[in-house]
Scaffold this active site. Structure first.
Site, PDB file in Angstrom:
ATOM      1  N   ASP A 181      -5.753  -3.395  -2.494  1.00 56.80           N
ATOM      2  CA  ASP A 181      -4.665  -3.136  -1.558  1.00 56.80           C
ATOM      3  C   ASP A 181      -4.103  -4.425  -0.945  1.00 56.80           C
ATOM      4  OD1 ASP A 181      -3.192  -2.294   0.779  1.00 56.80           O
ATOM      5  OD2 ASP A 181      -4.294  -0.403   0.708  1.00 56.80           O
ATOM      6  N   SER A 232       0.834  -1.195   0.000  1.00 57.30           N
ATOM      7  CA  SER A 232       0.000   0.000   0.000  1.00 57.30           C
ATOM      8  C   SER A 232       0.871   1.247   0.000  1.00 57.30           C
ATOM      9  CB  SER A 232      -0.964  -0.048   1.184  1.00 57.30           C
ATOM     10  OG  SER A 232      -1.971   0.939   1.060  1.00 57.30           O
TER      11      SER A 232
END
Length: 330
Positions: free
Chosen positions: A186, A55
């Site tokens: 993510d 991320s």
């Protein structure tokens, strides 16, 4: 790859830099690395053989691979914060009930502006960037061509890798990889702390024994709010009404991953920085940049001697990609 080649690639020391997810709180990780560079007068990345990032940590890792400095990454976060997370947040919180809280136009434009059409194969350092495949319900790892078997990911533009690993559910929509339409979100849904991913890669793709591996794991600060006792017997409403369940899952995954790393390579070979912070400072999309930079300055100052004694005496071997525009003859 032959046994002889494997033997040549083994190293007396193999160091992994692991960067957690955490939204805009990535300012802390980037600023801490920038502080270490300033104190030591040398590039931090020169001391690591592999960088793994999820991320916002993936974005920092990709930036380092593209030749940016940690200080550059801090500037990118500060200047791009409002582009990535535009206000007003109250109205967007209502939108988040049924749709992703933010549209991706600003984020994608920022990523394309920074990385252009450079591809993963152009990274100057080995990278592993976790994501998750919604269609196949499977983990998805973007990898530089640091092994002969890694023949595909090098073609993916850096901005697309960053878009995939930062597509946080409920904040941004999934990212559809244009080359094959894989639906990615993510990597924090399974590896918000990717330290264990780094150890697995060191063993499986770099043929490193566990006793040669050292890991520096950087978090993005930890929310210090307490878990109220009513959660002990809480139902769906109590757990989902706020980010409680998300925070617990991320904290649990992170603690579990780092504990496994310590068991495998030894406590002295695994270091982690993830300081506690007040709840208001720990929001994924609304953290205060000045407070994060101040906290990073404080912790980089006190961690610098530990970094010097544990990591700074090692210089990473030159990276020679197997495939892509920078491939070398072997």
């Amino acid at each position: 790859m032959t046994t002889d080649t494997n033997r040549v690639r083994r190293r007396a020391r193999f160091q992994v830099l692991s960067l957690d997810g955490g939204g805009i709180r990535g300012i802390f990780s980037a600023a801490l690395l920038a502080g270490l560079e300033e104190d030591l007068g040398q590039s931090i990345i020169d001391h690591f053989d592999l960088v793994v990032g999820t991320s916002t940590g993936g974005l920092i890792a990709i930036g380092l691979g593209a030749g940016m400095t940690p200080s550059d990454m801090v500037d990118l976060y500060v200047s791009g914060k409002k582009t990535i997370f535009p206000g007003p947040r109250r109205l967007r919180s209502v939108r988040q009930l049924l749709r992703p809280k933010y549209r991706v136009n600003g984020l994608h434009a920022l990523l394309r502006g920074v990385f252009g059409e450079r591809v993963l194969g152009e990274s100057r350092i080995p990278l592993v960037i976790p994501s998750f495949d919604l269609g196949e319900n499977s983990v998805y790892l973007f990898k530089t061509p640091h092994h002969e078997r890694l023949k595909r990911d090098w073609r993916v533009p850096l901005w697309q890798v960053a878009a995939a690993t930062t597509a946080a559910p409920t904040f941004f929509p999934a990212f559809s990889l244009p080359s094959d339409h894989v639906r990615l979100v993510d990597g924090g849904v399974w590896a918000n702390n990717p330290a264990m991913v780094g150890v697995a890669e060191a063993v499986s793709m770099f043929d490193q024994p566990l006793d040669s591996i050292r890991v520096l794991s950087l978090g993005t600060t930890t929310d210090t709010r307490s878990r109220q006792r009513k959660l002990d017997n809480g139902g769906l409403l109590q757990w989902v009404r706020s980010p409680k369940i998300v925070n617990v899952l991320l904290a649990g995954q992170s603690a579990g991953a780092f504990t496994q790393v310590q068991h495998l390579i030894g406590r002295d070979n695994a270091r982690r920085l993830d300081p506690p912070t007040p709840a208001g400072l720990a929001r994924l999309d609304a953290a205060d940049a000045r407070d994060l930079k101040a906290k990073a300055a404080y912790h980089s100052r006190f961690f610098c001697p530990t970094f010097e004694s544990t990591f700074a005496d090692h210089l990473a071997a030159p990276y020679r990609p197997w495939h892509g525009p920078n491939a070398t003859n072997r």
